[in-house]
Design an enzyme around this catalytic site. Structure first.
Site, short mmCIF file in Angstrom:
data_model
loop_
_atom_site.label_atom_id
_atom_site.label_comp_id
_atom_site.label_asym_id
_atom_site.label_seq_id
_atom_site.Cartn_x
_atom_site.Cartn_y
_atom_site.Cartn_z
N ARG A 23 0.82 -1.22 0.00
CA ARG A 23 0.00 0.00 0.00
C ARG A 23 0.85 1.27 0.00
O ARG A 23 0.48 2.27 0.61
CB ARG A 23 -0.94 0.04 1.22
CG ARG A 23 -2.04 -0.99 1.20
CD ARG A 23 -3.28 -0.50 0.47
NE ARG A 23 -4.15 -1.63 0.19
CZ ARG A 23 -5.25 -1.93 0.87
NH1 ARG A 23 -5.63 -1.17 1.87
NH2 ARG A 23 -5.98 -2.98 0.55
N ARG A 27 -3.82 6.32 0.87
CA ARG A 27 -4.41 7.51 1.49
C ARG A 27 -3.49 8.26 2.45
O ARG A 27 -3.82 9.38 2.84
CB ARG A 27 -5.71 7.13 2.20
CG ARG A 27 -6.86 6.90 1.23
CD ARG A 27 -8.06 6.31 1.91
NE ARG A 27 -7.75 4.97 2.39
CZ ARG A 27 -8.55 4.22 3.13
NH1 ARG A 27 -9.71 4.69 3.51
NH2 ARG A 27 -8.20 3.01 3.50
N ARG A 36 -7.67 10.78 -5.90
CA ARG A 36 -8.77 9.88 -5.52
C ARG A 36 -10.11 10.61 -5.44
O ARG A 36 -11.14 10.05 -5.81
CB ARG A 36 -8.41 9.23 -4.18
CG ARG A 36 -9.47 8.39 -3.53
CD ARG A 36 -9.59 7.04 -4.19
NE ARG A 36 -10.55 6.21 -3.49
CZ ARG A 36 -11.85 6.17 -3.79
NH1 ARG A 36 -12.34 6.92 -4.75
NH2 ARG A 36 -12.67 5.39 -3.11
N ASP A 73 -6.73 -3.62 -7.30
CA ASP A 73 -7.20 -4.26 -6.07
C ASP A 73 -7.43 -5.73 -6.35
O ASP A 73 -7.66 -6.13 -7.50
CB ASP A 73 -8.50 -3.61 -5.58
CG ASP A 73 -8.79 -4.00 -4.14
OD1 ASP A 73 -8.20 -3.40 -3.24
OD2 ASP A 73 -9.54 -4.96 -3.92
N TYR A 149 -14.18 -12.99 0.22
CA TYR A 149 -14.98 -11.81 -0.14
C TYR A 149 -16.19 -12.19 -0.99
O TYR A 149 -17.28 -11.65 -0.84
CB TYR A 149 -14.12 -10.77 -0.87
CG TYR A 149 -13.15 -10.07 0.04
CD1 TYR A 149 -13.56 -8.99 0.81
CD2 TYR A 149 -11.84 -10.50 0.18
CE1 TYR A 149 -12.69 -8.34 1.68
CE2 TYR A 149 -10.95 -9.86 1.03
CZ TYR A 149 -11.39 -8.79 1.78
OH TYR A 149 -10.53 -8.16 2.64
O1 1CP Z 1 0.03 0.15 -3.16
C1 1CP Z 1 -0.42 -1.02 -3.21
O2 1CP Z 1 -0.17 -1.88 -2.35
C2 1CP Z 1 -1.17 -1.43 -4.47
C3 1CP Z 1 -2.58 -1.46 -4.48
C4 1CP Z 1 -3.43 -2.38 -3.65
C5 1CP Z 1 -3.27 -3.75 -3.28
C6 1CP Z 1 -2.05 -4.63 -3.50
C7 1CP Z 1 -4.72 -2.00 -3.19
C8 1CP Z 1 -5.29 -0.66 -3.36
N1 1CP Z 1 -5.33 -3.10 -2.64
C9 1CP Z 1 -4.46 -4.18 -2.66
C10 1CP Z 1 -4.71 -5.54 -2.20
C11 1CP Z 1 -5.88 -5.85 -1.35
N2 1CP Z 1 -7.16 -5.36 -1.44
C12 1CP Z 1 -5.89 -6.83 -0.33
C13 1CP Z 1 -4.70 -7.71 0.01
C14 1CP Z 1 -3.73 -7.04 0.91
C15 1CP Z 1 -4.26 -6.68 2.27
O3 1CP Z 1 -4.55 -7.59 3.06
O4 1CP Z 1 -4.34 -5.46 2.53
C16 1CP Z 1 -7.17 -6.88 0.22
C17 1CP Z 1 -7.65 -7.77 1.35
C18 1CP Z 1 -7.97 -5.94 -0.47
C19 1CP Z 1 -9.43 -5.67 -0.26
C20 1CP Z 1 -9.71 -4.24 0.04
N3 1CP Z 1 -9.45 -3.21 -0.82
C21 1CP Z 1 -10.29 -3.69 1.20
C22 1CP Z 1 -10.82 -4.49 2.38
C23 1CP Z 1 -9.81 -4.78 3.44
C24 1CP Z 1 -10.46 -5.61 4.55
O5 1CP Z 1 -9.98 -5.47 5.68
O6 1CP Z 1 -11.40 -6.38 4.29
C25 1CP Z 1 -10.36 -2.29 1.04
C26 1CP Z 1 -10.88 -1.27 2.02
C27 1CP Z 1 -9.79 -2.01 -0.25
C28 1CP Z 1 -9.70 -0.66 -0.89
C29 1CP Z 1 -8.34 -0.24 -1.33
N4 1CP Z 1 -7.54 -0.97 -2.19
C30 1CP Z 1 -6.39 -0.26 -2.44
C31 1CP Z 1 -6.46 0.98 -1.70
C32 1CP Z 1 -5.42 2.07 -1.70
C33 1CP Z 1 -7.69 0.98 -1.01
C34 1CP Z 1 -8.22 2.09 -0.13
C35 1CP Z 1 -9.44 2.71 -0.70
C36 1CP Z 1 -9.36 4.11 -1.23
O7 1CP Z 1 -8.34 4.71 -1.54
O8 1CP Z 1 -10.47 4.67 -1.32
#
Ligand code: 1CP
Length: 343
Positions: A23, A27, A36, A73, A149
């Protein structure tokens, strides 16, 4: 000269070790929030190459990271399979749950590569725009985590509905897993064809499983994806991240065939050095809360990780993604600290 990140993934000890952070685009960066806020919704954002390329590059302009990770994502795969997926502000992902054969009948693994064309365009553009010494990482969710999910309809649960389905109806749940193994394999190979130099498989919910389910739902499907990549994208390193797998990390490494394992912060460093590093490159595992706290506590823990793991194949990372309240200057402090240890 081969990129330091790729050398480390191929088993070399690189000093100082390469660093990137899960990540790293997100944010905590004001420039990310600025981009965003103009996007209609999060999936649309991921599917707009101009925006996805821009936010992937943002952290590289601030910090000397050794790798960029595609901005996307893990839930683009269920979306591309035909499931209804929505990201709600302040609530996270919400999916129309799939819990039976009728739900599975509506999914089409063959549609994934075609539907994710914008992601491949993002990768192509990134591969020509990132600095020559920076690696480019593609990724996907592991079948188990994506299935959670898809079945639960959201994250943050105990995964009980998915685990119960797997116990009560192994054939039905197995169909979902097979479909995800196929779709994920095709998706990752296509990422490599479009410029990804390494891929990471995120299994964020691996840690909730019993030993038996861990073997069936984490190790076996991941191994099939690794085998598919070996056949279709030979030489491309695979990083596995079975978060919170505890004692199962060792069998995960031995049996999936990954080139590197990313470790959550609960993995003891001596265990990583003695039991994992002899078999593969290790990645991790600074507590993401320490990156919020900063200061000398951060420095001390960074030094401890480097002291224990820096003598073998190692990539510095966090144990889980950067959180929004992280001060950007703490990330600079971390990267300087690692680089300052020289080689
Ligand atoms: O910078 C990076 O790492 C690249 C982008 C990236 C990656 C690799 C994002 C952007 N998401 C992910 C993977 C991801 N998404 C995972 C695996 C890693 C982890 O455990 O964190 C998972 C579980 C998700 C699912 C997800 N996406 C959630 C739910 C998390 C949960 O606890 O259930 C959420 C809230 C997101 C949104 C998201 N994805 C990425 C970002 C930057 C965001 C935040 C949302 C935003 O900016 O509005």
């Amino acid at each position: 000269m081969t990129k330091p990140f790729l050398r480390a993934l191929r088993g070399e000890t690189v000093t100082p070790p390469p660093v990137w952070l899960m990540r790293q685009a997100g944010r905590y960066l004001p420039e990310y929030r600025a981009v965003r806020k103009d996007a209609r919704n999060f999936l649309e954002f991921c599917y707009t190459p101009d925006l996805a390329v821009e936010v992937t590059l943002q952290p590289l302009r601030r910090y000397a990271f050794d790798a960029a990770i595609l901005f996307s994502d893990i839930l683009v795969v269920p979306d591309a399979l035909g499931q209804q997926v929505e990201f709600r502000e302040g609530e996270g992902p919400v999916l129309e749950p799939i819990r039976d054969a009728a739900g599975l009948d509506r999914l089409d693994p063959g549609a994934v590569v075609g539907n994710l064309a914008p992601v491949f365009e993002t990768l192509r553009r990134l591969s020509s725009e990132i600095p020559a010494t920076t690696g480019l990482i593609g990724f996907a969710g592991a079948p188990w985590t994506v299935a959670v999910y898809m079945v639960e309809g959201r994250g943050g649960t105990d995964c009980g509905t998915a685990r119960r389905w797997a116990y009560q109806d192994p054939a039905g749940f197995g169909r979902l897993m097979d479909l995800l193994v196929e779709a994920t394999g095709l998706y990752l190979v296509e990422q490599v064809r479009n410029g990804a130099e390494a891929v990471q498989i995120f299994d964020s919910w691996a840690g909730v499983l019993s030993e038996t389910q861990f073997r069936d739902l984490v190790i076996a499907p991941t191994r099939r994806i690794v085998e598919h990549l070996r056949a279709e994208a030979p030489g491309v390193p695979v990083i596995g991240f079975p978060r919170h797998a505890g004692m199962m990390y060792e069998d995960y490494v031995a049996e999936t065939g990954v080139d590197a394992v990313s470790m959550d912060s609960s993995v003891p460093l001596a265990f990583a050095r003695d039991r994992l590093q002899p078999r593969c490159t290790v990645q991790g595992n600074l507590d993401n809360l320490l990156l919020i706290a900063g200061g000398e506590a951060l420095d001390r823990e960074v030094d401890r990780i480097l002291d224990v793991l820096g003598g073998g194949p190692f990539v510095f990372n966090l144990g889980h993604g950067i959180m929004p309240p992280t001060p950007p200057e703490n990330v600079a402090r971390l990267v300087d600290r690692i680089r300052g240890r020289g080689g």
